[in-house]
Design a protein around this motif. Structure first.
Motif, PDB file in Angstrom:
ATOM      1  N   HIS A 110       3.333 -11.483  -2.751  1.00 29.22           N
ATOM      2  CA  HIS A 110       4.795 -11.024  -1.812  1.00 29.22           C
ATOM      3  C   HIS A 110       4.872  -9.685  -1.560  1.00 29.22           C
ATOM      4  O   HIS A 110       5.806  -8.967  -0.953  1.00 29.22           O
ATOM      5  CB  HIS A 110       5.911 -11.316  -2.896  1.00 29.22           C
ATOM      6  N   LYS A 111       3.589  -9.056  -1.320  1.00 33.70           N
ATOM      7  CA  LYS A 111       3.563  -7.551  -1.228  1.00 33.70           C
ATOM      8  C   LYS A 111       3.908  -7.520   0.537  1.00 33.70           C
ATOM      9  O   LYS A 111       3.168  -8.135   1.232  1.00 33.70           O
ATOM     10  CB  LYS A 111       2.381  -6.945  -1.317  1.00 33.70           C
ATOM     11  N   GLN A 112       4.508  -6.425   0.667  1.00 34.64           N
ATOM     12  CA  GLN A 112       4.907  -6.239   2.145  1.00 34.64           C
ATOM     13  C   GLN A 112       3.763  -5.186   2.626  1.00 34.64           C
ATOM     14  O   GLN A 112       3.746  -4.441   2.140  1.00 34.64           O
ATOM     15  CB  GLN A 112       6.235  -5.747   2.279  1.00 34.64           C
ATOM     16  N   THR A 113       3.407  -5.497   3.978  1.00 34.32           N
ATOM     17  CA  THR A 113       2.535  -4.878   4.836  1.00 34.32           C
ATOM     18  C   THR A 113       3.303  -4.523   6.091  1.00 34.32           C
ATOM     19  O   THR A 113       4.085  -5.311   6.806  1.00 34.32           O
ATOM     20  CB  THR A 113       1.182  -5.356   4.940  1.00 34.32           C
ATOM     21  N   VAL A 155      -5.548   5.171  -7.436  1.00 34.28           N
ATOM     22  CA  VAL A 155      -4.175   4.733  -8.135  1.00 34.28           C
ATOM     23  C   VAL A 155      -3.515   3.871  -7.242  1.00 34.28           C
ATOM     24  O   VAL A 155      -3.005   2.811  -7.616  1.00 34.28           O
ATOM     25  CB  VAL A 155      -3.672   5.846  -8.899  1.00 34.28           C
ATOM     26  N   LEU A 156      -3.334   4.312  -5.933  1.00 33.26           N
ATOM     27  CA  LEU A 156      -2.415   3.259  -5.045  1.00 33.26           C
ATOM     28  C   LEU A 156      -3.049   2.121  -4.941  1.00 33.26           C
ATOM     29  O   LEU A 156      -2.092   1.318  -4.377  1.00 33.26           O
ATOM     30  CB  LEU A 156      -1.956   4.119  -3.986  1.00 33.26           C
ATOM     31  N   ARG A 157      -4.322   1.870  -5.149  1.00 34.38           N
ATOM     32  CA  ARG A 157      -4.716   0.634  -5.004  1.00 34.38           C
ATOM     33  C   ARG A 157      -4.522  -0.329  -6.038  1.00 34.38           C
ATOM     34  O   ARG A 157      -4.952  -1.430  -6.034  1.00 34.38           O
ATOM     35  CB  ARG A 157      -6.352   0.849  -4.431  1.00 34.38           C
ATOM     36  N   ALA A 158      -4.162   0.142  -6.979  1.00 35.28           N
ATOM     37  CA  ALA A 158      -3.928  -0.761  -8.222  1.00 35.28           C
ATOM     38  C   ALA A 158      -2.388  -1.158  -8.551  1.00 35.28           C
ATOM     39  O   ALA A 158      -1.922  -1.344  -9.661  1.00 35.28           O
ATOM     40  CB  ALA A 158      -4.351   0.252  -9.357  1.00 35.28           C
ATOM     41  N   ASP A 159      -1.914  -1.543  -7.382  1.00 35.11           N
ATOM     42  CA  ASP A 159      -0.652  -2.013  -7.436  1.00 35.11           C
ATOM     43  C   ASP A 159      -0.507  -3.479  -8.089  1.00 35.11           C
ATOM     44  O   ASP A 159      -1.501  -4.207  -7.856  1.00 35.11           O
ATOM     45  CB  ASP A 159       0.200  -2.093  -6.034  1.00 35.11           C
ATOM     46  N   ASP A 160       0.472  -3.865  -8.527  1.00 35.40           N
ATOM     47  CA  ASP A 160       0.684  -5.298  -8.889  1.00 35.40           C
ATOM     48  C   ASP A 160       1.735  -6.039  -8.132  1.00 35.40           C
ATOM     49  O   ASP A 160       2.826  -5.763  -8.292  1.00 35.40           O
ATOM     50  CB  ASP A 160       1.505  -5.259 -10.349  1.00 35.40           C
ATOM     51  N   ASP A 161       1.476  -6.706  -7.175  1.00 34.76           N
ATOM     52  CA  ASP A 161       1.738  -7.451  -6.140  1.00 34.76           C
ATOM     53  C   ASP A 161       2.968  -6.443  -5.567  1.00 34.76           C
ATOM     54  O   ASP A 161       3.957  -6.750  -5.119  1.00 34.76           O
ATOM     55  CB  ASP A 161       2.600  -8.590  -6.740  1.00 34.76           C
ATOM     56  N   GLY A 162       2.447  -5.363  -5.024  1.00 35.05           N
ATOM     57  CA  GLY A 162       3.317  -4.183  -4.391  1.00 35.05           C
ATOM     58  C   GLY A 162       3.980  -3.233  -5.142  1.00 35.05           C
ATOM     59  O   GLY A 162       4.354  -2.305  -4.831  1.00 35.05           O
ATOM     60  N   ALA A 169       8.712   0.599  -2.816  1.00 33.40           N
ATOM     61  CA  ALA A 169       9.861   0.680  -1.963  1.00 33.40           C
ATOM     62  C   ALA A 169       9.325   1.027  -0.510  1.00 33.40           C
ATOM     63  O   ALA A 169      10.086   0.909   0.294  1.00 33.40           O
ATOM     64  CB  ALA A 169      10.885   1.792  -2.252  1.00 33.40           C
ATOM     65  N   PHE A 170       8.086   1.380  -0.652  1.00 34.05           N
ATOM     66  CA  PHE A 170       7.319   1.925   0.741  1.00 34.05           C
ATOM     67  C   PHE A 170       6.179   0.921   0.882  1.00 34.05           C
ATOM     68  O   PHE A 170       6.086  -0.105   1.228  1.00 34.05           O
ATOM     69  CB  PHE A 170       7.269   3.235   0.799  1.00 34.05           C
ATOM     70  N   SER A 171       5.106   1.594   0.896  1.00 32.13           N
ATOM     71  CA  SER A 171       3.699   0.902   0.729  1.00 32.13           C
ATOM     72  C   SER A 171       2.658   2.045   0.562  1.00 32.13           C
ATOM     73  O   SER A 171       2.955   3.266   0.817  1.00 32.13           O
ATOM     74  CB  SER A 171       3.567   0.026   2.074  1.00 32.13           C
ATOM     75  N   MET A 172       1.395   1.576   0.095  1.00 31.48           N
ATOM     76  CA  MET A 172       0.263   2.231  -0.096  1.00 31.48           C
ATOM     77  C   MET A 172      -0.176   3.083   1.352  1.00 31.48           C
ATOM     78  O   MET A 172      -0.285   4.448   1.221  1.00 31.48           O
ATOM     79  CB  MET A 172      -0.993   1.457  -0.503  1.00 31.48           C
ATOM     80  N   THR A 173      -0.247   2.595   2.200  1.00 36.72           N
ATOM     81  CA  THR A 173      -0.740   3.051   3.491  1.00 36.72           C
ATOM     82  C   THR A 173       0.370   4.237   4.015  1.00 36.72           C
ATOM     83  O   THR A 173       0.134   5.144   4.691  1.00 36.72           O
ATOM     84  CB  THR A 173      -0.708   2.113   4.672  1.00 36.72           C
TER      85      THR A 173
END
Length: 750
Positions: free
Chosen positions: A51-54, A119-126, A322-326
């Motif tokens: 359910h991660k938003q991009t 670290v930002l790549r190690a999210d759990d479903d966003g 609340a935002f996103s990795m990118t």
């Protein structure tokens, strides 16, 4: 094709698993199987889909702009107090450049390389933060005790042993087979969350107080009480703005932070050109090393002040949901990072040429170019106010995660955006944070003493993150152990050096954050312990219809109770009974119904076992909201699962009539109009409707004999039950007809 029936747009249509044992028509069976496929697809989407938003294009730029206004307020306002927290007297040029070198390489290695790139790549479903790392590990290793009373537990994505590298196999086997390792991981995960929240109490105080203290540069006679009073007033205003939501606040605050960064960039360039550009030699790590070796113990101890340059780094990861990795990477690399580097270099250039030897005490305001002092003071105060937003938002994000995994009792959550799904506001957390922050400001009353309490949280969280991301790299990303180890050692050494220095501040004020983090961690652990005990007890009480009822389809009177619960005949009363179901498993009886029929030896003529399935999206399409299943062995009994988004109004007066329409639509797929089932449903709804809730009371099982663990367990469960009785119930927002609501009490022994 089966399951491809034409759907009327204006009608709320259901996805159905309608057991075909009551329908002998082949066509009815075919339609039943088609609807079963829909129900299976919904389950797959709800529990297994990412359910991660991009975001892309303009929306990505907008979110990156918002993140600037929320995430970087803390780390962005560090130039207000880093040098003043590091030096107690005018530093030499060599020491100044050495300190600058440490700042530059800390921002580069810890923030840019470790957090932004790894670290930002190690999210759990966003979602981010140390608890998200723990949750991510739990998906790939069997380390979490699931809630056995519900189906929608943490989904497992465990790799086959042959898919893992040798180091990954050994590590996963160790943590899965060691109860001690599981406990340590759990404690470390919640400790990281607790430290960030403790940081959230200090950050607003430190940032706003640091900015307001700048007024003393213009008016040295200003009393401390006036500074503290002004700071507290600003903080109260900030917390009263929180209900507007992350999106609106981020959009409103982003211009302030952007102007702040660009002002720091301009001030830095001016000072480098006007005073001493030779401080740029600090880009060589040689100066950082010589600074530490030359100053020995004093140099090592000064790291406790220098680490304030990257306080707020944990917000980059905690606020990713609340935002996103990118978006975060874009805003950091393109704006925050270069502006901060130039700002610190410019301050060092001015301090090195300061003849009055006072510039280091308040570097930002003293180094402001001529004629810009009051402009700098205004923008600094505004930026400091915004700085507080980073940790406030982080607290909301982390609390949302711990509540989802049952480490904290349910408190009210307001989703503040339908476009950005994980932007939330929590009223209770907001007001508690406000009280804590104002109290801390009044007690510590200056940035130096606050700085003593401040750095411990930051560096302990970064160290925990380093350890847990390394485990994620081995178990989840399947990177060979020998490739992860060198990277881990580098970052662990960096974190360790800073941590060893900042721990010397524990007696000077840092004890406060550690005590606060300990209290929060204890609450999280105790709540989870109590929930696991509750789940274990409830799983023993999960009953199939045959365990309570002796029913046959040809007994219109309702049948009778099974011999194990008395064997009394069950009478049938006219009406529709909506029994709230915690599990959503149509093969089991809801606790509310099982205890209702035991106590009254009666049942409504039509039963609806109603389960609500909340999803992390604002709305669910009306055609995909409801899943209806026929409950085998019970006459006129339906299991209804309502899939809903956080902005859907599902519990409201007249809800029962909507459920009846959904069930009618399902029944009509199998039975002809005017059938007994349809008529029974319509008659029951017209007769009367009752909603039945289970009211569970828990009793603690006393230990037998002398059992120290048993008595300690009793104490933990007593605390859990006290918290449970004094917190918000999940059904607190239920807005249905009060005169049709029945609560059935029952006792569970834990």
């Amino acid at each position: 094709m089966p399951g491809d029936e034409v759907i009327e747009p204006a009608k709320r249509v259901t996805a159905v698993q309608y057991l075909a044992h009551d329908c002998d028509a082949d066509d009815g069976k075919r339609r039943s199987y088609g609807e079963e496929e829909k129900a299976t697809r919904f389950d797959e989407d709800d529990f297994n889909k990412n359910h991660k938003q991009t975001y892309r294009g303009f929306v990505l730029l907008w979110v990156a702009f918002q993140s600037t206004g929320v995430i970087y307020g803390d780390i962005g306002t560090s130039p207000l107090y880093v040098y003043s927290s590091t030096f107690t007297s005018q530093p030499s040029w060599a020491d100044l450049v050495g300190a600058l070198s440490i700042i530059i390489w800390s921002l580069t290695l810890i923030v840019t390389v470790k957090y932004c790139c790894i670290v930002l790549r190690a999210d759990d479903d966003g979602h981010g933060g140390t608890f998200a790392l723990y949750s991510l590990l739990a998906r790939y290793a069997n380390i979490v005790k699931p809630d056995r009373t519900v189906g929608e537990t943490l989904r497992m994505q465990r790799y086959l042993t042959t898919d893992l590298q040798p180091g990954g196999k050994s590590l996963r086997r160790f943590i899965e087979n060691s109860s001690g390792a599981k406990l340590v991981l759990k404690i470390v995960g919640v400790l990281g969350v607790s430290l960030v929240m403790a940081d959230g109490v200090l950050t607003p105080a430190q940032s706003v107080l640091g900015a307001v203290q700048g007024i003393t540069v213009a008016d040295p006679t200003l009393e401390t009480s006036a500074i503290v009073g002004t700071t507290c007033a600003i903080l109260v205003l900030l917390f009263f703005l929180q209900p507007f939501g992350t999106s609106k606040l981020g959009t409103a605050f982003a211009p302030i932070v952007t102007i702040w960064f660009l002002s720091n960039l301009a001030f830095g360039i001016y000072n480098l050109v006007s005073y001493d550009h030779s401080v740029l030699k600090a880009f060589s790590p040689h100066h950082a090393i010589t600074y530490l070796t030359r100053n020995g113990y004093d140099g090592w101890k000064s790291l406790g002040g220098l680490l304030l340059a990257f306080t707020g780094v944990e917000a980059l990861f905690a606020d990713i949901g609340a935002f996103s990795m990118t978006a975060i990477q874009l805003s950091w690399l393109c704006l925050a990072y270069p502006c901060l580097i130039v700002a610190y270099a410019g301050q060092a250039a001015y301090i090195s040429m300061d003849k009055d030897h006072i510039a280091y005490t308040n570097p930002f305001f003293h180094s402001a170019p001529p004629g810009t002092f009051y402009y700098g003071m205004v923008i600094a105060i505004l930026a400091a106010i915004v700085a507080s937003q980073a940790m406030i938002t982080s607290t909301f994000q982390l609390l949302l995660q711990v509540m989802r995994l049952s480490y904290f009792p349910h408190i009210k959550v307001n989703h503040t955006s339908e476009r950005f799904h994980d932007q939330v506001y929590m009223p209770l957390a907001n007001w508690l944070l406000m009280i804590g922050t104002v109290t801390v400001t009044a007690v510590y009353n200056n940035t130096t003493s606050l700085g003593n309490a401040y750095g411990v949280c930051v560096i302990m969280v970064t160290f925990i993150t380093t350890c847990m991301v390394s485990m994620v790299a081995i178990i989840v990303w399947r990177i060979p152990f020998y490739a992860v180890l060198p990277v881990f050692l580098v970052f662990a050494a960096l974190d360790g050096v800073f941590m060893s220095a900042v721990l010397t501040k524990v007696p000077e004020g840092a004890w406060f954050t550690l005590v606060l983090a300990f209290i929060l961690s204890s609450i999280f652990i105790i709540w989870r312990f109590g929930k696991e005990a509750q789940w274990s007890a409830e799983s023993m009480d999960q009953l199939k219809p045959s365990a309570v009822l002796s029913l046959t389809n040809d007994e219109p009177a309702g049948g009778q109770l099974s011999k194990s619960v008395g064997g009394a005949m069950i009478s049938t009363v006219p009406g529709l009974g909506v029994f709230f179901d915690k599990t959503g498993d149509h093969s089991l009886l809801p606790a509310s119904f099982a205890h209702f029929v035991r106590k009254f030896a009666a049942r409504p003529s039509v039963l609806v076992f109603f389960h609500m399935r909340p999803l992390s999206v604002p709305h669910i399409d009306p055609g995909e909201q409801v899943v209806v299943r026929r409950v085998a062995g019970l006459t006129n009994c339906y299991s209804v699962v309502l899939r809903h988004g956080y902005a859907d109004d599902v519990l409201h007066p007249g809800m029962a009539k909507e459920l009846v329409k959904d069930i009618e639509g399902s029944v009509s797929n199998v039975f002809e109009p005017g059938s007994i089932e349809l008529k029974a449903l319509q008659d029951a709804c017209e007769s009367q409707v009752v909603y039945v809730l289970g009211k569970e009371t828990m009793k603690i099982r006393r230990p037998k004999g002398f059992a120290p663990w048993g008595y300690f367990r009793m104490v933990l469960l007593e605390i859990f039950l006290w918290i449970r009785e004094n917190t918000r119930a999940k059904m607190a927002d239920m807005n249905i007809e009060a005169d049709q609501l029945i609560e059935v009490g029952f006792l569970t022994e834990v």
